[in-house]
Design a protein around this motif. Structure first.
Motif, mmCIF file in Angstrom:
data_model
loop_
_atom_site.group_PDB
_atom_site.id
_atom_site.type_symbol
_atom_site.label_atom_id
_atom_site.label_comp_id
_atom_site.label_asym_id
_atom_site.label_seq_id
_atom_site.Cartn_x
_atom_site.Cartn_y
_atom_site.Cartn_z
ATOM 1 N N PHE A 81 0.868 -1.182 0.000
ATOM 2 C CA PHE A 81 0.000 0.000 0.000
ATOM 3 C C PHE A 81 0.902 1.227 0.000
ATOM 4 C CE2 PHE A 81 -2.263 3.538 1.796
ATOM 5 C CZ PHE A 81 -3.540 3.440 1.260
ATOM 6 N N HIS A 82 0.833 1.998 -1.077
ATOM 7 C CA HIS A 82 1.645 3.208 -1.196
ATOM 8 C C HIS A 82 0.722 4.383 -1.483
ATOM 9 C CE1 HIS A 82 5.083 0.504 -1.687
ATOM 10 N NE2 HIS A 82 4.410 -0.107 -2.638
ATOM 11 N N ALA A 83 1.042 5.527 -0.918
ATOM 12 C CA ALA A 83 0.272 6.741 -1.198
ATOM 13 C C ALA A 83 1.226 7.915 -1.348
ATOM 14 C CB ALA A 83 -0.729 7.006 -0.075
ATOM 15 N N ASP A 84 0.822 8.834 -2.210
ATOM 16 C CA ASP A 84 1.600 10.051 -2.440
ATOM 17 C C ASP A 84 0.590 11.182 -2.582
ATOM 18 O OD1 ASP A 84 3.305 12.061 -3.193
ATOM 19 O OD2 ASP A 84 4.291 10.934 -4.790
ATOM 20 N N VAL A 85 0.485 12.030 -1.558
ATOM 21 C CA VAL A 85 -0.532 13.082 -1.574
ATOM 22 C C VAL A 85 0.068 14.435 -1.230
ATOM 23 C CG1 VAL A 85 -2.449 11.521 -1.002
ATOM 24 C CG2 VAL A 85 -1.213 12.679 0.839
ATOM 25 N N ARG A 108 -6.925 21.249 1.343
ATOM 26 C CA ARG A 108 -7.180 20.345 0.222
ATOM 27 C C ARG A 108 -6.165 19.200 0.255
ATOM 28 N NH1 ARG A 108 -9.527 21.056 -4.793
ATOM 29 N NH2 ARG A 108 -9.397 23.336 -4.684
ATOM 30 N N ILE A 109 -6.662 17.986 0.094
ATOM 31 C CA ILE A 109 -5.785 16.818 -0.019
ATOM 32 C C ILE A 109 -5.971 16.254 -1.426
ATOM 33 C CG2 ILE A 109 -5.201 14.530 0.863
ATOM 34 C CD1 ILE A 109 -6.386 15.328 3.532
ATOM 35 N N LYS A 110 -4.873 16.102 -2.134
ATOM 36 C CA LYS A 110 -4.947 15.617 -3.507
ATOM 37 C C LYS A 110 -3.757 14.724 -3.789
ATOM 38 C CE LYS A 110 -5.474 17.314 -8.248
ATOM 39 N NZ LYS A 110 -5.555 18.505 -9.111
ATOM 40 N N GLY A 111 -3.996 13.611 -4.466
ATOM 41 C CA GLY A 111 -2.900 12.709 -4.808
ATOM 42 C C GLY A 111 -3.432 11.380 -5.272
ATOM 43 N N LYS A 112 -2.704 10.316 -4.956
ATOM 44 C CA LYS A 112 -3.172 8.988 -5.351
ATOM 45 C C LYS A 112 -2.586 7.926 -4.419
ATOM 46 C CE LYS A 112 0.232 7.357 -8.693
ATOM 47 N NZ LYS A 112 0.385 6.703 -9.995
ATOM 48 N N PHE A 113 -3.202 6.765 -4.460
ATOM 49 C CA PHE A 113 -2.636 5.620 -3.744
ATOM 50 C C PHE A 113 -2.721 4.415 -4.658
ATOM 51 C CE2 PHE A 113 -7.129 5.059 -2.761
ATOM 52 C CZ PHE A 113 -7.299 3.687 -2.916
#
Length: 192
Positions: free
Chosen positions: A59-63, A74-79
């Motif tokens: 599980f990786h996320a970059d926000v 504001r939270i924006k990114g992807k996982f």
């Protein structure tokens, strides 16, 4: 001994999140902050349990967390995640790669954009804000980015995973041209 029965009873729908990453939003720089999350083994195990999966292999996320208007965030990114689900018909493992873009706006509970109205004593919250974003409300000085991502993770999962080639009824093809299974075939399946 702590008595958590009362809390658990009320918060059973609010599961204990697997990933915690609180971000203090009162001191965000103007350009915001970039956050990368790489779930460790313990967090992946908890993700697996929380969402009824056979395993969560990664599980990786970059926000990016940035200020929005005067006091919002504001939270924006992807996982992305590699998971294994059980086929709802055969229970066989189905590996899957999940990848989702995430975006949301949060506003403090005392913001003028939030309007509380009592509807049948439900205390629903109505948010008056322009634009395509429907803001969520946060409390205090921080937002748990991990919990936010886990909610999106839950929504990204296939609720009825099926192994390729398996239809919903899983009745063996007998060469019968009937498209709908007969009630007797369904009964036989239920009894077996």
């Amino acid at each position: 001994m702590h008595n958590n029965d009362h809390t658990n009873e009320n918060d059973c729908h609010l599961m204990s999140f697997a990933i915690h990453y609180p971000v203090n939003v009162r001191s965000l720089p103007v350009k915001g902050v970039r956050i990368k999350i790489d779930a460790d083994e313990k967090e992946r195990q908890k993700l697996k349990e929380n969402h009824g999966l056979l395993s969560v292999d990664s599980f990786h996320a970059d926000v990016h967390v940035s200020p929005w208007k005067k006091r919002g965030v504001r939270i924006k990114g992807k996982f992305e995640a590699d998971i294994v689900q059980a086929c709802v018909v055969t229970l066989e493992p189905i590996p899957e790669h999940v990848e989702e873009e995430v975006q949301s706006v949060f506003i403090p509970e005392d913001s003028k954009l939030v309007k509380y109205e009592e509807l049948d004593h439900t205390g629903e919250v109505f948010i008056d804000a322009e634009g395509p974003d429907t803001p969520e409300v946060f409390h205090g000085d921080s937002i748990d980015v991990g919990a936010f991502l886990e909610e999106f993770f839950e929504l990204s999962l296939n609720p009825y995973p099926r192994k390729e080639g398996v239809d919903g009824n899983y009745i063996e093809d007998t060469g019968n041209e009937e498209k709908e299974p007969s009630p007797f075939a369904v009964l036989k399946q239920l009894k077996s």
